[in-house]
Write an enzyme that holds these catalytic residues in place. Structure first.
Site, PDB file in Angstrom:
ATOM      1  N   CYS A  44       0.787  -1.237   0.000  1.00 36.02           N
ATOM      2  CA  CYS A  44       0.000   0.000   0.000  1.00 36.02           C
ATOM      3  C   CYS A  44       0.820   1.288   0.000  1.00 36.02           C
ATOM      4  O   CYS A  44       0.759   2.079  -0.940  1.00 36.02           O
ATOM      5  CB  CYS A  44      -0.934   0.003   1.216  1.00 36.02           C
ATOM      6  N   HIS A  75      -2.910   6.687   4.374  1.00 37.35           N
ATOM      7  CA  HIS A  75      -1.797   5.744   4.568  1.00 37.35           C
ATOM      8  C   HIS A  75      -0.445   6.296   4.126  1.00 37.35           C
ATOM      9  O   HIS A  75       0.443   5.549   3.700  1.00 37.35           O
ATOM     10  CB  HIS A  75      -2.090   4.420   3.861  1.00 37.35           C
TER      11      HIS A  75
END
Length: 603
Positions: free
Chosen positions: A100, A156
């Site tokens: 990610c 994130h």
């Protein structure tokens, strides 16, 4: 080369009935000429003053190669996603990073994670570092062209201080979460990284904790917010909407696969319970795409849009990360450097694309979106900082050769893994999890259910495109595109298996996308070339910016919420910021390395 840089200027297309006179014109001919020239002038003036396209960037989380219908699986219908893909350009040779944070950093900056210090693992909620604030982001570049940028969903890229959160990185607004995953309903994030085994609420509207969203299904919240942004946007101003879904990432360990029961029950024919739950999550993601496109059409701005759909990494299949995605027939899963970990499901749709619909074989990487989109909306390359991303817009729009012939999948010296691609060749060194996830994982989705073309024609996307006057392709064309976008592999009779825990692996990816045949002993010169390329990349890598977990971040100290604790604790978090000038002092960017490789190895 010099030849490739030359451009032949084509004459202006002839206006029907317009000719250069060889004799004096009559008054009627002069009047006709004047009208025709006036038409050309008005057309050029309207083109020069036309509005910048709106950009809708949709990121699916942990979506596998084989989870979308347009890659050949019949198991889980994705009619909205498929309808848009078949009407645009399906990116068949497109790559992402294996996990990610590295992928999202590349998407936001146009720089490979080895050049931002985010190449090693993912950010966790209690780690005091993030995407360096002195590196410009995609929304910041677009804002310089008068865009209004909004973020919805996953971030994130850091949250230890407000300076690294979305509304400080170019977005006017953000609703969503800062960490890597969360519960789809109660929005709590569980992070099991010692010394902080934290659990806390992680849902924000800008910088405020959004308690009112508790209990609402995340995909629906993000979809509704995206539609709300579209509905209230001033259509005269260019919009950048970054919609980064939680779907289809797993939630917390105690309840990893979550969807409304009616969405799960639609797929009762799927016998595997976990895959059936996953199908409900994917159904809601597909529904979201349909609702967003429908909102754009009702706002009467769909015709002025560029829509990008991409996964952030390969799918976590067969229970990896407690998930049940599918990358079949590609090898590996998320967080591996196999094709199943780095080849991404993606497409781009826009009326501006002159060569659509088609399946693109042009090599492209997730870091290319920044310069590509910036160019597509009229930005100039000299307005961008140095970066690894390459402008793909002309290549995609006009179906020209890709400017990219090389890409680094990753170098992670802490885990002793690396992989690079040059042309059709891929070199891979080392593997993750000691080889535990080096196989091929289904389901293949090719049997048990037919592909339903009627579902495509009845989808919200198909209806919106029909109202726009650009209906989805014919059934015959869809079948042809789908066949071209499907990956099929046949193991050679004398294939040599790759055992990355024991040897370096070399694959000819265009002929062997499933990585069945290791050619390392047959082409030693190619191996040396790619190893030399890896060394070039590694010589320019900045050290990973990872910082030890800070116990002060534990949500139990902050009302059981994940927060920007460095802004509140005594002494802050010194040393969390990396110096950009120092970081980039010795960097060679992708286009420079590509040129050096071509020159050194005569490619």
């Amino acid at each position: 080369s010099t030849k490739k840089s030359l451009r032949v200027l084509s004459p202006r297309p002839a206006v029907p009935g317009l000719r250069l006179p060889s004799v004096l014109l009559t008054m009627e001919e002069k009047h006709s000429r004047a009208i025709q020239f006036l038409f050309i002038f008005i057309l050029e003036l309207s083109t020069a003053t036309s509005k910048s396209p709106h950009i809708i960037l949709i990121v699916a989380d942990d979506l596998g190669w084989n989870d979308v219908g347009f890659h050949g699986s019949n198991q889980i219908p994705t009619p909205n996603i498929d309808s848009l893909a078949y009407s645009g350009i399906i990116l068949q040779n497109y790559y992402v990073d294996p996990i990610c944070t590295p992928s999202r950093s590349a998407l936001m900056t146009g720089k490979h994670p080895i050049h931002t210090g985010l190449q090693s693992n993912v950010l966790v909620g209690a780690a005091p570092y993030g995407l360096p604030t002195n590196i410009q982001t995609l929304p910041e570049y677009l804002n310089s062209l008068n865009y209004k940028s909004h973020a919805v969903g996953k971030w994130h890229l850091g949250s230890h201080t407000s300076r690294v959160t979305p509304t400080s990185r170019g977005f006017l607004s953000h609703i969503g979460y800062w960490t890597g995953h969360e519960d789809y309903f109660d929005h709590t994030a569980q992070e099991l990284y010692g010394p902080v085994a934290g659990w806390g609420y992680d849902f924000r509207r800008n910088m405020s904790v959004a308690w009112s969203d508790y209990g609402n299904y995340a995909t629906d919240v993000f979809t509704n917010e995206a539609v709300n942004i579209i509905n209230h946007h001033d259509a005269e101003e260019p919009l950048f909407l970054y919609l980064a879904h939680l779907a289809v990432h797993s939630a917390n360990t105690y309840s990893p696969l979550q969807a409304p029961q009616d969405a799960i029950d639609r797929h009762s024919y799927i016998k595997d319970e976990n895959r059936r739950k996953f199908s409900g999550m994917l159904y809601k993601l597909d529904e979201s795409v349909g609702k967003v496109v429908d909102a754009l059409n009702k706002k009467k701005i769909l015709q002025d849009c560029i829509i990008v759909f991409t996964t952030d990494n390969g799918g976590p299949a067969a229970g990896f990360d407690l998930n049940h995605a599918s990358n079949w027939p590609l090898r590996g899963v998320k967080d591996t450097l196999w094709e199943g970990g780095v080849r991404g499901a993606s497409f781009v749709w826009s009326p501006l694309l002159k060569s659509a619909p088609r399946v693109s074989k042009q090599m492209m990487n997730i870091q290319d979106w920044l310069p590509t989109l910036f160019s597509a909306v009229g930005g100039k390359s000299n307005q961008l900082d140095n970066m690894d991303g390459m402008d793909m817009w002309d290549a995609l729009s006009r179906n020209k050769e890709s400017p990219r012939n090389l890409m680094l999948h990753n170098i992670d010296e802490e885990r002793l893994i690396s992989a690079v691609r040059v042309g059709e060749w891929k070199l891979m060194k080392g593997t993750t999890y000691n080889g535990a996830w080096d196989s091929w994982y289904g389901p293949d989705g090719r049997s048990g259910r037919d592909y339903n073309l009627t579902e495509l024609h009845e989808s919200k996307v198909a209806n919106a495109l029909a109202k726009l006057g650009v209906p989805i392709p014919s059934d015959d064309k869809i079948v042809a595109l789908r066949k071209e976008a499907d990956v099929t592999c046949k193991k050679p009779a004398k294939a040599s298996p790759c055992k990355p825990t024991q040897q370096v692996c070399l694959f000819k990816i265009d002929e062997d996308p499933c990585e069945l045949n290791n050619l390392v002993f047959k082409f030693p010169d190619i191996v040396r070339t790619l190893e030399g390329t890896l060394r070039m990349f590694n010589s320019t890598a900045v050290p990973p910016g990872n910082k030890p977990i800070d116990p002060r971040a534990d949500p139990k100290f902050w009302g059981y919420t994940w927060t920007n604790w460095c802004d509140f604790v005594s002494g802050g978090c010194p040393g969390a910021e990396l110096d950009k000038d120092e970081m980039e002092r010795n960097i060679l960017w992708d286009h420079q390395i590509q040129s050096m490789v071509r020159q050194k190895y005569k490619l």
